[in-house]
Design a protein around this motif. Structure first.
Motif, short mmCIF file in Angstrom:
data_model
loop_
_atom_site.label_atom_id
_atom_site.label_comp_id
_atom_site.label_asym_id
_atom_site.label_seq_id
_atom_site.Cartn_x
_atom_site.Cartn_y
_atom_site.Cartn_z
N LEU A 192 -10.56 8.82 -12.58
CA LEU A 192 -9.21 8.38 -12.22
C LEU A 192 -9.16 7.88 -10.78
CD1 LEU A 192 -6.27 7.99 -12.90
CD2 LEU A 192 -5.86 10.40 -12.34
N PRO A 193 -9.69 8.60 -9.78
CA PRO A 193 -9.67 8.07 -8.42
C PRO A 193 -10.37 6.72 -8.30
CG PRO A 193 -10.20 10.40 -8.38
CD PRO A 193 -10.22 9.98 -9.81
N GLU A 194 -11.49 6.57 -9.02
CA GLU A 194 -12.21 5.29 -8.97
C GLU A 194 -11.39 4.17 -9.59
OE1 GLU A 194 -15.22 2.77 -7.90
OE2 GLU A 194 -15.10 4.93 -7.44
N ALA A 195 -10.68 4.46 -10.68
CA ALA A 195 -9.83 3.46 -11.32
C ALA A 195 -8.66 3.08 -10.41
CB ALA A 195 -9.31 3.98 -12.65
N VAL A 196 -8.08 4.07 -9.73
CA VAL A 196 -6.99 3.80 -8.79
C VAL A 196 -7.50 2.93 -7.65
CG1 VAL A 196 -5.41 4.83 -7.12
CG2 VAL A 196 -5.69 5.87 -9.38
N ASN A 197 -8.67 3.24 -7.13
CA ASN A 197 -9.25 2.46 -6.03
C ASN A 197 -9.53 1.03 -6.46
OD1 ASN A 197 -10.51 2.33 -3.29
ND2 ASN A 197 -12.35 1.95 -4.48
N THR A 198 -10.05 0.85 -7.67
CA THR A 198 -10.32 -0.49 -8.19
C THR A 198 -9.03 -1.29 -8.33
OG1 THR A 198 -12.27 0.29 -9.39
CG2 THR A 198 -11.31 -1.80 -10.10
N THR A 199 -8.00 -0.66 -8.87
CA THR A 199 -6.70 -1.33 -9.01
C THR A 199 -6.14 -1.71 -7.65
OG1 THR A 199 -6.25 -0.08 -11.04
CG2 THR A 199 -4.37 -1.09 -9.93
N TRP A 200 -6.28 -0.83 -6.68
CA TRP A 200 -5.80 -1.11 -5.32
C TRP A 200 -6.54 -2.30 -4.72
CZ3 TRP A 200 -2.27 -1.05 -1.82
CH2 TRP A 200 -2.59 -1.18 -0.47
N ASN A 201 -7.87 -2.33 -4.87
CA ASN A 201 -8.66 -3.42 -4.32
C ASN A 201 -8.31 -4.76 -4.95
OD1 ASN A 201 -10.13 -1.90 -2.44
ND2 ASN A 201 -11.73 -1.39 -3.93
N LEU A 202 -8.09 -4.76 -6.26
CA LEU A 202 -7.72 -6.00 -6.94
C LEU A 202 -6.31 -6.45 -6.53
CD1 LEU A 202 -9.19 -5.40 -10.51
CD2 LEU A 202 -10.01 -6.99 -8.77
N THR A 203 -5.43 -5.49 -6.26
CA THR A 203 -4.10 -5.84 -5.75
C THR A 203 -4.20 -6.48 -4.38
OG1 THR A 203 -3.14 -3.97 -6.99
CG2 THR A 203 -1.79 -4.96 -5.26
N ARG A 204 -5.09 -5.95 -3.55
CA ARG A 204 -5.30 -6.54 -2.22
C ARG A 204 -5.82 -7.96 -2.34
NH1 ARG A 204 -8.46 -2.48 1.75
NH2 ARG A 204 -8.13 -4.28 3.11
N VAL A 205 -6.70 -8.20 -3.30
CA VAL A 205 -7.20 -9.55 -3.51
C VAL A 205 -6.06 -10.49 -3.88
CG1 VAL A 205 -8.61 -10.99 -5.05
CG2 VAL A 205 -9.54 -8.85 -4.15
N THR A 206 -5.16 -10.03 -4.74
CA THR A 206 -4.01 -10.83 -5.13
C THR A 206 -3.12 -11.14 -3.93
OG1 THR A 206 -4.00 -9.84 -7.35
CG2 THR A 206 -1.97 -10.92 -6.63
N VAL A 207 -2.85 -10.12 -3.13
CA VAL A 207 -2.00 -10.30 -1.95
C VAL A 207 -2.65 -11.26 -0.96
CG1 VAL A 207 -0.97 -9.13 0.04
CG2 VAL A 207 -0.95 -8.02 -2.21
N GLU A 208 -3.93 -11.08 -0.70
CA GLU A 208 -4.62 -11.94 0.25
C GLU A 208 -4.69 -13.37 -0.24
OE1 GLU A 208 -8.34 -10.55 1.88
OE2 GLU A 208 -7.76 -8.47 1.60
N GLY A 209 -4.96 -13.54 -1.53
CA GLY A 209 -5.02 -14.89 -2.07
C GLY A 209 -3.69 -15.61 -1.96
N LEU A 210 -2.59 -14.92 -2.28
CA LEU A 210 -1.26 -15.52 -2.16
C LEU A 210 -0.93 -15.84 -0.71
CD1 LEU A 210 1.40 -16.36 -3.46
CD2 LEU A 210 2.19 -14.00 -3.26
#
Length: 372
Positions: free
Chosen positions: A238-256
Motif C-alpha cells: 500500500l505505501p508503495e502504491a501510494v508513492n507511485t500514485t503521488w509520483n505520477l500525479t507530480r508528473v501530471t502537474v509538472e507537465g501541465l
C-alpha cells in the motif's frame, strides 16, 4: 511499427475506460453524501437521453446516458447536474445545500479522491502479482558527449537527486529527466562516499512508441544496472502504491505547468479523441497494458477535477473554502457568472484539444496537401 487498432476497438476501449472511472468518481460523491444524510435524485453515467436505468428504494434514479463522456450525481437541492445550488432556501433535511459547509466540502472532495484511490488499488494488485520495478540509482556506463559526461559522472557513481528531487531509484531518474528535455538541471551524486553537485543541460531525444507516436524526452546519458522486479512484503504494498500514485500525479502537474509556462508545446495537450486512440492502442496490446492505462487516466481525472475551475469539483471546493472563511456563501449571482465562465472555458478547452487531436491524427496536414 504496429498498425493502429480498428475504430470499433477504439470506441469500445474508450467506453470501457471512461465508464468505470466516471462510476468510481461519482460513487465517491454518492457514498460520502449518503454518509452525511444527503439524498440523491439521480446517479448518471453519461449525459443525454437515458439508455437504461432503474430506481432504487431510496428514490435514486440510476441511469446510463447515450453520451459516455462523463457523469454526475444530482443531490436533493441541486439546481442542475453541475451541483449548482437551488435559488430557494432548502427545506428538505436531505438537501445538499442545507448541510454544513465542511460536509459539502468533503462530499465534493470524495469524487477526485475516489479516482486516486482506484489508481492505488490497481497498483497494489499489480505490485502483489508482478513485483515493483526497482533499479539501483548506480551508474554502470556513461554515454560519451552526453549531459552526464559533461559533468564528469563516472561508472559506480550514485545519482542522489536531480532538479532538487530525490532519486532513490533509476525509475525516479527516468521520471524526472524525461520531463525536462533541454533544461539545465542540478545533479547531486556521490562517489566513494563523497557528495558532489554540478549543473548540466539535459539532452533531447525523440522517442517513438510502437504505434509511431513521437514524444520529446530529456536525456542524462548513462546506463544503469539491469532492471528487475522486487517482491515486497504485503505491508509495504500500500505505501508503495501510494508513492507511485503521488509520483505520477507530480508528473501530471509538472507537465501541465510546463505547457502553461511555454516550456512545452500546447500541441501536447490532448482531449477525448486522443484518449480514445490511446485506450484502443493499449487495449490492443493486452489487458495488463489497458488496466495500467486505467490507473493513469484515473489519476489524471482526479487531478483535473481538483483544478479551481467552476463546473469542476475544484471550483465548488474553492467556493466552499471562501464560504468557510467569510461565514456566508458567495452570492448566487457571483456563482452563476462563475459557472457560466467555467462552462465557456471548458467548452473552449474541449474545442482546442479536439483541434489538437485531429492535428495529431494528420488531418490538417492531409487537408493541406489536398488544398495545395
Amino acid at each position: 511499427m504496429l498498425e493502429q487498432p480498428p475504430i470499433w476497438l477504439i470506441v469500445v476501449a474508450f467506453v470501457c475506460a471512461i465508464g468505470p472511472l466516471v462510476f468510481f468518481h461519482e460513487l465517491g460523491h454518492y457514498l460520502v453524501g449518503r454518509l452525511f444524510g444527503v439524498g440523491a435524485e439521480t446517479f448518471s453515467i453519461g449525459f443525454g437521453r437515458e439508455v437504461a436505468g432503474w430506481t432504487d428504494r431510496q428514490g435514486t434514479r440510476w441511469k446510463v446516458g447515450w453520451l459516455p463522456l462523463g457523469g454526475y450525481v444530482r443531490f436533493v437541492g441541486d439546481a442542475s447536474a453541475a451541483s449548482e445550488p437551488a435559488a430557494e432556501m432548502p427545506t428538505d433535511p436531505r438537501s445538499f445545500a442545507g448541510k454544513p459547509v465542511w460536509q459539502r466540502f468533503l462530499v465534493v472532495l470524495a469524487g477526485p479522491m475516489a479516482n486516486f484511490l482506484l489508481a492505488i488499488v490497481i497498483f497494489v494488485f499489480f505490485f502483489a502479482a508482478f513485483g515493483v520495478p526497482r533499479t539501483p540509482n548506480v551508474v554502470r556506463a556513461v554515454v560519451s558527449q552526453s549531459a552526464a559526461a559533461s559533468i564528469g559522472i563516472q561508472p559506480g557513481d550514485r545519482i542522489e537527486a536531480i532538479a532538487g528531487q530525490a532519486t532513490g531509484t533509476f525509475e525516479d531518474i527516468q521520471r524526472i529527466v524525461a520531463l525536462r528535455p533541454g533544461e539545465v538541471v542540478t545533479v547531486r551524486f556521490t562517489r566513494d562516499g563523497q557528495e558532489r553537485e554540478a549543473s548540466t543541460k539535459l539532452g533531447v531525444y525523440e522517442e517513438v512508441d510502437r504505434f509511431g507516436q513521437k514524444y520529446r524526452m530529456g536525456q542524462l546519458g548513462f546506463y544503469a544496472t539491469q532492471r528487475g522486479l522486487v517482491t515486497l512484503p504485503p505491508a509495504q504494498l500500500l505505501p508503495e502504491a501510494v508513492n507511485t500514485t503521488w509520483n505520477l500525479t507530480r508528473v501530471t502537474v509538472e507537465g501541465l505547468w510546463q505547457i502553461l509556462t511555454g516550456r512545452r508545446s500546447v500541441k501536447e495537450l490532448g482531449g477525448p479523441l486522443k484518449m480514445a486512440q490511446v485506450a484502443g492502442q493499449q487495449a490492443s496490446l493486452g489487458l495488463f497494458q489497458f488496466v495500467s492505462l486505467l490507473a493513469l487516466f484515473s489519476i489524471n481525472l482526479g487531478f483535473i477535477n481538483l483544478l479551481p475551475v467552476p463546473m469542476l469539483d475544484g471550483g465548488h471546493l474553492l467556493f466552499y473554502s471562501i464560504e468557510a472563511v467569510r461565514r456566508r456563501p458567495v452570492s448566487a449571482q457571483a456563482q452563476e457568472w462563475a459557472f457560466r465562465g467555467g462552462l465557456a472555458l471548458l467548452l473552449a478547452l474541449m474545442l482546442f484539444t479536439t483541434v489538437n487531436d485531429l492535428g495529431s491524427f494528420g488531418l490538417w496536414e492531409g487537408l493541406g496537401r489536398l488544398i495545395g
